[in-house]
Write a protein that holds these residues in place. Structure first.
Motif, PDB file in Angstrom:
ATOM      1  N   ASN A 289      25.682 -22.715  35.528  1.00  0.00           N
ATOM      2  CA  ASN A 289      25.435 -21.898  34.348  1.00  0.00           C
ATOM      3  C   ASN A 289      26.518 -22.054  33.290  1.00  0.00           C
ATOM      4  O   ASN A 289      26.569 -21.289  32.326  1.00  0.00           O
ATOM      5  CB  ASN A 289      25.330 -20.417  34.760  1.00  0.00           C
ATOM      6  CG  ASN A 289      24.115 -20.154  35.637  1.00  0.00           C
ATOM      7  OD1 ASN A 289      23.034 -20.662  35.369  1.00  0.00           O
ATOM      8  ND2 ASN A 289      24.298 -19.386  36.699  1.00  0.00           N
ATOM      9  N   ASN A 290      27.397 -23.040  33.459  1.00  0.00           N
ATOM     10  CA  ASN A 290      28.449 -23.285  32.481  1.00  0.00           C
ATOM     11  C   ASN A 290      27.894 -24.055  31.286  1.00  0.00           C
ATOM     12  O   ASN A 290      26.935 -24.827  31.424  1.00  0.00           O
ATOM     13  CB  ASN A 290      29.585 -24.093  33.109  1.00  0.00           C
ATOM     14  CG  ASN A 290      30.206 -23.388  34.299  1.00  0.00           C
ATOM     15  OD1 ASN A 290      30.584 -22.235  34.206  1.00  0.00           O
ATOM     16  ND2 ASN A 290      30.287 -24.068  35.423  1.00  0.00           N
ATOM     17  N   PRO A 291      28.486 -23.906  30.113  1.00  0.00           N
ATOM     18  CA  PRO A 291      28.089 -24.757  28.983  1.00  0.00           C
ATOM     19  C   PRO A 291      28.558 -26.182  29.218  1.00  0.00           C
ATOM     20  O   PRO A 291      29.344 -26.452  30.135  1.00  0.00           O
ATOM     21  CB  PRO A 291      28.845 -24.112  27.803  1.00  0.00           C
ATOM     22  CG  PRO A 291      30.011 -23.445  28.427  1.00  0.00           C
ATOM     23  CD  PRO A 291      29.552 -22.944  29.767  1.00  0.00           C
ATOM     24  N   MET A 292      28.063 -27.098  28.394  1.00  0.00           N
ATOM     25  CA  MET A 292      28.520 -28.474  28.533  1.00  0.00           C
ATOM     26  C   MET A 292      30.007 -28.544  28.211  1.00  0.00           C
ATOM     27  O   MET A 292      30.504 -27.862  27.322  1.00  0.00           O
ATOM     28  CB  MET A 292      27.715 -29.412  27.622  1.00  0.00           C
ATOM     29  CG  MET A 292      28.085 -30.878  27.800  1.00  0.00           C
ATOM     30  SD  MET A 292      26.895 -32.014  27.034  1.00  0.00           S
ATOM     31  CE  MET A 292      25.598 -32.002  28.278  1.00  0.00           C
ATOM     32  N   GLU A 293      30.736 -29.385  28.970  1.00  0.00           N
ATOM     33  CA  GLU A 293      32.180 -29.511  28.813  1.00  0.00           C
ATOM     34  C   GLU A 293      32.580 -30.971  28.717  1.00  0.00           C
ATOM     35  O   GLU A 293      31.937 -31.846  29.306  1.00  0.00           O
ATOM     36  CB  GLU A 293      32.908 -28.872  29.995  1.00  0.00           C
ATOM     37  CG  GLU A 293      32.656 -27.387  30.170  1.00  0.00           C
ATOM     38  CD  GLU A 293      33.263 -26.829  31.437  1.00  0.00           C
ATOM     39  OE1 GLU A 293      33.524 -25.616  31.486  1.00  0.00           O
ATOM     40  OE2 GLU A 293      33.484 -27.616  32.384  1.00  0.00           O
ATOM     41  N   ILE A 294      33.649 -31.219  27.991  1.00  0.00           N
ATOM     42  CA  ILE A 294      34.299 -32.528  27.964  1.00  0.00           C
ATOM     43  C   ILE A 294      35.638 -32.359  28.665  1.00  0.00           C
ATOM     44  O   ILE A 294      36.391 -31.419  28.364  1.00  0.00           O
ATOM     45  CB  ILE A 294      34.471 -33.060  26.522  1.00  0.00           C
ATOM     46  CG1 ILE A 294      35.105 -34.464  26.552  1.00  0.00           C
ATOM     47  CG2 ILE A 294      35.248 -32.114  25.644  1.00  0.00           C
ATOM     48  CD1 ILE A 294      34.161 -35.569  26.896  1.00  0.00           C
ATOM     49  N   LEU A 295      35.934 -33.205  29.632  1.00  0.00           N
ATOM     50  CA  LEU A 295      37.193 -33.165  30.361  1.00  0.00           C
ATOM     51  C   LEU A 295      37.997 -34.418  30.047  1.00  0.00           C
ATOM     52  O   LEU A 295      37.453 -35.535  30.098  1.00  0.00           O
ATOM     53  CB  LEU A 295      36.961 -33.087  31.873  1.00  0.00           C
ATOM     54  CG  LEU A 295      36.543 -31.748  32.473  1.00  0.00           C
ATOM     55  CD1 LEU A 295      35.065 -31.482  32.225  1.00  0.00           C
ATOM     56  CD2 LEU A 295      36.825 -31.730  33.967  1.00  0.00           C
TER      57      LEU A 295
END
Length: 432
Positions: A289-295
């Motif tokens: 349920n997390n938003p899209m992320e850039i790592l």
């Protein structure tokens, strides 16, 4: 005796007497021990205490005392070692439980390797296996429908004939699946032949995949090398594409691609780049349920993308190492920006770039729950920050659009694994 000798002896004698008296009291005895001095010339070890039990030897008492003390020390050491070991195990258990209940970022969970098969992510029970098999059959049906559309457009008699044959095979397999499900639900003894029948089904599926792949080659022969899309129809830990070359060291970058997915919750991991010692060097992920992320170097920025509506979307992310400044674009429009994302950390070279899976370890550790589900196309990487105008040209299919100078989208640049498929793709035709 000299004063010092008398003092040492009396301390020793007193200690021995107290010990013996305590021992007797423990057993309910009424005996009392009286310590007396011993002449200097008399052997202490041969002497006996006045009024003591006949035959009670002082040397034996001292030896027993020393043995008792040594045994107690050894017991204490073993108990301390046991406590340390149990504490370490408890800490590891608490760490794993906390990671699984945490924010769900990649790298936070480590799966032990399971047995892979062609019908699911790891070995599971019969019901789960059959559910995966049903999904695989649906994927094959979808591919056949695409082939049917292609054959109608090209008047391919051979394609139609093969399509009919494959459709018949799939119908037979689907009947087998339903039969197996009914057997499971009714608790019939047919489960004894589970392994044998599953092997036959897997063999048939492998043959179908090969025939469909041969038919798909007809499309590849007639299209440009960059006009294709990758399709990942299922959440598995074995469908992915590997980029054949690594990335260089980069102090700035732009990553752009076309995505289509309706997966929920989260579309998964469109790509991940790992280097030795850092599995999350560069990752794009939408998990749970997390938003899209850039790592970048395991540092995280949340991206304001909304793409899981089953439509094609063009997304771009730019980043520079100076102050870790980043920007996010969806369909040519800037949706968000920030800073302090891995500042002054250049993207490391000599890594492995994977499409469709998140790497928990270098080149592996795939987790089916983090896998990308959907379609991906026109994936490009630059070692600089593209301008707003350049990104808009990419999203609107302008003739001025450029290709990535670090990685350009070409069929010859990828190796496909696990049943992910390629189809002809024209970005401008999919804008609506």
């Amino acid at each position: 005796m000299q004063a010092t000798e008398n003092g040492s002896f009396w301390r020793f004698c007193l200690f021995s007497c107290l010990f013996l008296q305590s021992s007797c009291q423990d057993f309910g005895g009424q005996t009392q021990f009286i310590c007396t001095s011993v002449p200097k010339d008399v052997d202490i070890c041969a002497a006996t205490l006045q009024n003591s039990v006949p035959g009670e030897d002082l040397r034996s008492t001292v030896v027993q005392l020393r043995e008792t003390v040594l045994q107690q020390k050894e017991t204490i050491i073993n108990q301390k070692e046991t406590i340390r070991e149990l504490t370490s195990k408890l800490a590891r258990c608490e760490s794993q439980s906390g990671s699984e209940a945490g924010d769900g970022r990649p790298g936070g969970r480590r799966k032990e390797a399971g047995t892979k098969n062609t019908m699911g992510d790891v070995s599971r029970g019969p019901a789960d296996t059959l559910a995966q098999l049903s999904q695989t059959l649906q994927s094959l049906k979808q591919r056949l429908e695409n082939l049917e559309q292609f054959s109608r457009g090209n008047n391919s008699v051979q394609a139609n004939s093969l399509k009919d044959l494959l459709q018949s095979k799939i119908d037979d397999l689907e009947k087998q699946v339903l039969s197996r499900v009914n057997s499971i639900e009714e608790g019939k003894p047919g489960l004894r032949n589970e392994t044998e029948q599953r092997g036959r089904v897997e063999s048939t599926l492998t043959s179908l995949h090969q025939r469909i792949t041969d038919l798909e080659k007809g499309q590849r022969e007639n299209r440009p090398l960059d006009k294709f899309q990758l399709t990942f129809p299922l959440r598995t830990n074995y469908m992915y594409a590997k980029v054949k070359k690594s990335l260089p060291e980069m102090y700035a970058l732009t990553v752009c691609m076309w995505l289509k997915s309706n997966a929920s919750p989260g579309v998964g991991t469109p790509f991940s780049y790992a280097v030795p010692g850092q599995a999350n060097e560069l990752v794009l992920i939408e998990w749970g349920n997390n938003p899209m992320e850039i790592l970048i170097n395991d540092k995280v920025a949340k991206l304001p993308f909304l793409i899981n509506d089953g439509k094609w979307h063009h997304i771009c992310v730019t980043w520079t190492t100076r102050d870790g400044v980043w920007e996010a674009f969806q369909d040519g429009v800037k949706r968000g920006s920030g800073e302090n994302l891995a500042p002054y950390h250049p993207i490391k070279p000599q890594g492995l770039l994977i499409l469709g899976q998140e790497q928990d370890t270098y080149g592996g550790g795939f987790d089916a729950t983090q896998a990308f589900v959907g379609d991906l196309a026109n994936f490009h990487i630059w070692d600089r920050k593209l301008s707003v105008g350049e990104i808009y040209n990419l999203a609107t299919c302008s003739s001025k659009a450029q290709v990535g100078n670090v990685f350009a989208w070409l069929e010859t640049s990828l190796e496909i694994y696990g049943g992910a498929s390629k189809w002809t793709f024209e970005a401008c035709r999919h804008l609506n």
